[in-house]
Design a protein around this motif. Sequence first.
Motif, mmCIF file in Angstrom:
data_model
loop_
_atom_site.group_PDB
_atom_site.id
_atom_site.type_symbol
_atom_site.label_atom_id
_atom_site.label_comp_id
_atom_site.label_asym_id
_atom_site.label_seq_id
_atom_site.Cartn_x
_atom_site.Cartn_y
_atom_site.Cartn_z
ATOM 1 N N SER A 3 -40.994 -16.256 25.928
ATOM 2 C CA SER A 3 -40.202 -16.300 24.841
ATOM 3 C C SER A 3 -38.719 -15.742 25.059
ATOM 4 O O SER A 3 -37.925 -16.289 24.156
ATOM 5 C CB SER A 3 -40.922 -15.812 23.511
ATOM 6 N N VAL A 4 -38.515 -14.861 25.918
ATOM 7 C CA VAL A 4 -37.032 -14.347 25.950
ATOM 8 C C VAL A 4 -36.371 -15.317 26.750
ATOM 9 O O VAL A 4 -35.135 -15.346 26.476
ATOM 10 C CB VAL A 4 -37.191 -13.106 26.822
ATOM 11 N N VAL A 5 -36.898 -16.586 27.608
ATOM 12 C CA VAL A 5 -36.024 -17.573 28.154
ATOM 13 C C VAL A 5 -36.172 -18.677 27.148
ATOM 14 O O VAL A 5 -35.263 -19.783 27.465
ATOM 15 C CB VAL A 5 -36.357 -17.597 29.487
ATOM 16 N N SER A 6 -37.050 -18.954 26.304
ATOM 17 C CA SER A 6 -37.235 -20.226 25.700
ATOM 18 C C SER A 6 -38.139 -20.200 24.450
ATOM 19 O O SER A 6 -38.939 -19.413 24.448
ATOM 20 C CB SER A 6 -37.607 -21.402 26.534
ATOM 21 N N ASP A 7 -37.589 -20.838 23.448
ATOM 22 C CA ASP A 7 -38.294 -21.010 22.140
ATOM 23 C C ASP A 7 -39.735 -21.518 22.380
ATOM 24 O O ASP A 7 -40.546 -21.671 21.533
ATOM 25 C CB ASP A 7 -37.650 -21.536 21.128
ATOM 26 N N SER A 8 -39.754 -22.449 23.607
ATOM 27 C CA SER A 8 -41.033 -23.317 23.621
ATOM 28 C C SER A 8 -42.033 -22.504 24.582
ATOM 29 O O SER A 8 -42.024 -21.695 25.456
ATOM 30 C CB SER A 8 -40.377 -24.453 24.646
ATOM 31 N N PRO A 9 -43.335 -23.159 24.484
ATOM 32 C CA PRO A 9 -44.467 -22.485 25.371
ATOM 33 C C PRO A 9 -44.097 -22.574 26.716
ATOM 34 O O PRO A 9 -43.357 -23.727 27.088
ATOM 35 C CB PRO A 9 -45.829 -23.274 24.770
ATOM 36 N N PRO A 10 -44.799 -21.744 27.330
ATOM 37 C CA PRO A 10 -44.340 -21.841 29.233
ATOM 38 C C PRO A 10 -45.149 -23.080 29.462
ATOM 39 O O PRO A 10 -46.188 -23.647 29.011
ATOM 40 C CB PRO A 10 -45.103 -20.616 29.760
ATOM 41 N N PRO A 11 -44.686 -23.726 30.732
ATOM 42 C CA PRO A 11 -45.280 -25.097 31.586
ATOM 43 C C PRO A 11 -46.619 -24.586 31.827
ATOM 44 O O PRO A 11 -46.781 -23.344 32.189
ATOM 45 C CB PRO A 11 -44.410 -25.434 32.417
ATOM 46 N N GLU A 12 -47.618 -25.326 31.793
ATOM 47 C CA GLU A 12 -49.113 -25.447 32.469
ATOM 48 C C GLU A 12 -48.683 -24.681 33.929
ATOM 49 O O GLU A 12 -47.759 -25.309 34.652
ATOM 50 C CB GLU A 12 -49.556 -26.723 32.575
ATOM 51 N N GLY A 13 -49.574 -23.492 34.310
ATOM 52 C CA GLY A 13 -49.595 -23.159 35.471
ATOM 53 C C GLY A 13 -48.252 -22.302 35.806
ATOM 54 O O GLY A 13 -47.832 -22.040 37.026
ATOM 55 N N ILE A 28 -42.578 -7.232 38.496
ATOM 56 C CA ILE A 28 -41.298 -6.888 38.643
ATOM 57 C C ILE A 28 -40.204 -7.784 38.081
ATOM 58 O O ILE A 28 -39.328 -7.503 37.140
ATOM 59 C CB ILE A 28 -41.188 -6.469 40.164
ATOM 60 N N GLY A 29 -40.346 -9.098 38.146
ATOM 61 C CA GLY A 29 -39.596 -10.032 37.783
ATOM 62 C C GLY A 29 -39.768 -10.353 36.335
ATOM 63 O O GLY A 29 -38.676 -10.333 35.236
ATOM 64 N N LEU A 30 -41.000 -10.276 35.683
ATOM 65 C CA LEU A 30 -41.053 -10.486 34.430
ATOM 66 C C LEU A 30 -40.572 -9.160 33.554
ATOM 67 O O LEU A 30 -39.750 -9.414 32.676
ATOM 68 C CB LEU A 30 -42.775 -10.539 33.824
ATOM 69 N N VAL A 31 -40.683 -8.015 34.132
ATOM 70 C CA VAL A 31 -40.201 -6.968 33.362
ATOM 71 C C VAL A 31 -38.727 -6.487 33.508
ATOM 72 O O VAL A 31 -37.937 -6.678 32.452
ATOM 73 C CB VAL A 31 -40.935 -5.546 33.862
ATOM 74 N N ASN A 32 -38.159 -6.722 34.732
ATOM 75 C CA ASN A 32 -36.877 -6.586 34.961
ATOM 76 C C ASN A 32 -35.877 -7.607 34.528
ATOM 77 O O ASN A 32 -34.796 -7.440 34.443
ATOM 78 C CB ASN A 32 -36.829 -6.080 36.618
ATOM 79 N N VAL A 33 -36.417 -8.879 35.154
ATOM 80 C CA VAL A 33 -35.484 -9.898 34.846
ATOM 81 C C VAL A 33 -35.712 -10.750 33.386
ATOM 82 O O VAL A 33 -34.933 -10.495 32.722
ATOM 83 C CB VAL A 33 -35.573 -10.899 36.131
ATOM 84 N N TRP A 34 -36.661 -11.093 33.349
ATOM 85 C CA TRP A 34 -36.829 -11.780 31.999
ATOM 86 C C TRP A 34 -37.017 -10.966 30.988
ATOM 87 O O TRP A 34 -36.179 -11.459 29.886
ATOM 88 C CB TRP A 34 -38.256 -12.684 32.221
ATOM 89 N N ALA A 35 -37.497 -9.798 30.852
ATOM 90 C CA ALA A 35 -37.704 -8.878 29.585
ATOM 91 C C ALA A 35 -36.299 -8.056 29.541
ATOM 92 O O ALA A 35 -35.646 -7.873 28.369
ATOM 93 C CB ALA A 35 -38.734 -8.004 29.457
ATOM 94 N N GLY A 36 -35.995 -7.658 30.770
ATOM 95 C CA GLY A 36 -34.844 -6.792 30.792
ATOM 96 C C GLY A 36 -33.419 -7.611 30.545
ATOM 97 O O GLY A 36 -32.709 -6.902 30.021
ATOM 98 N N LEU A 37 -33.337 -8.647 31.304
ATOM 99 C CA LEU A 37 -31.808 -9.316 31.306
ATOM 100 C C LEU A 37 -31.939 -10.390 30.278
ATOM 101 O O LEU A 37 -30.825 -10.432 29.515
ATOM 102 C CB LEU A 37 -31.746 -9.971 32.594
ATOM 103 N N TRP A 38 -32.959 -11.348 30.067
ATOM 104 C CA TRP A 38 -32.916 -12.445 29.335
ATOM 105 C C TRP A 38 -32.827 -11.822 27.760
ATOM 106 O O TRP A 38 -32.517 -12.762 26.943
ATOM 107 C CB TRP A 38 -33.855 -13.475 29.569
ATOM 108 N N ALA A 39 -33.606 -11.051 27.627
ATOM 109 C CA ALA A 39 -33.624 -10.500 26.235
ATOM 110 C C ALA A 39 -32.496 -9.724 25.548
ATOM 111 O O ALA A 39 -32.376 -9.337 24.448
ATOM 112 C CB ALA A 39 -34.938 -9.582 26.100
ATOM 113 N N ARG A 40 -31.389 -9.361 26.489
ATOM 114 C CA ARG A 40 -30.501 -8.700 26.153
ATOM 115 C C ARG A 40 -29.295 -9.373 24.973
ATOM 116 O O ARG A 40 -29.474 -10.800 25.009
ATOM 117 C CB ARG A 40 -29.533 -8.175 27.213
#
Length: 122
Positions: A3-13, A28-40
């Motif tokens: 949800s930090v990169v889009s309001d829509s649900p993630p694609p299948e797979g 590492i990507g989920l925590v550091n990039v998506w959660a850490g950067l995209w949520a700023r």
Amino acid sequence: MYSVVSDSPPPEGADLRDGALGEDLVEIGLVNVWAGLWAREGLSRRDRSLVTLGVLIALGAEEELASHVWIAQRNGLTESELAEVLYHSSGYAGFPRAMAARKAARAALSARAEQPDGEETQ
């Protein structure tokens, strides 16, 4: 976390954890990039998509670019704006990088258009 990169649900797979070599890189990507950067705060998701596309084009990261074309559309960028990102990047990242990105973006858009019932691909 998606949800930090889009309001829509993630694609299948979209979950890349498969138990194989380097599986922790996904976390590492989920925590550091998506959660850490995209949520700023400070940039909208749409603006972060613009920045991310430009960086991925400059790096020549076409595989990653393909998934971020989808994310960028979910974050409000139009195909016309995606084209402008390609044009603009040609002057800064170079024509060959922009052409490779165009090929990846076209493939991603084509794959998305071929999904039945509006389902998304990664």
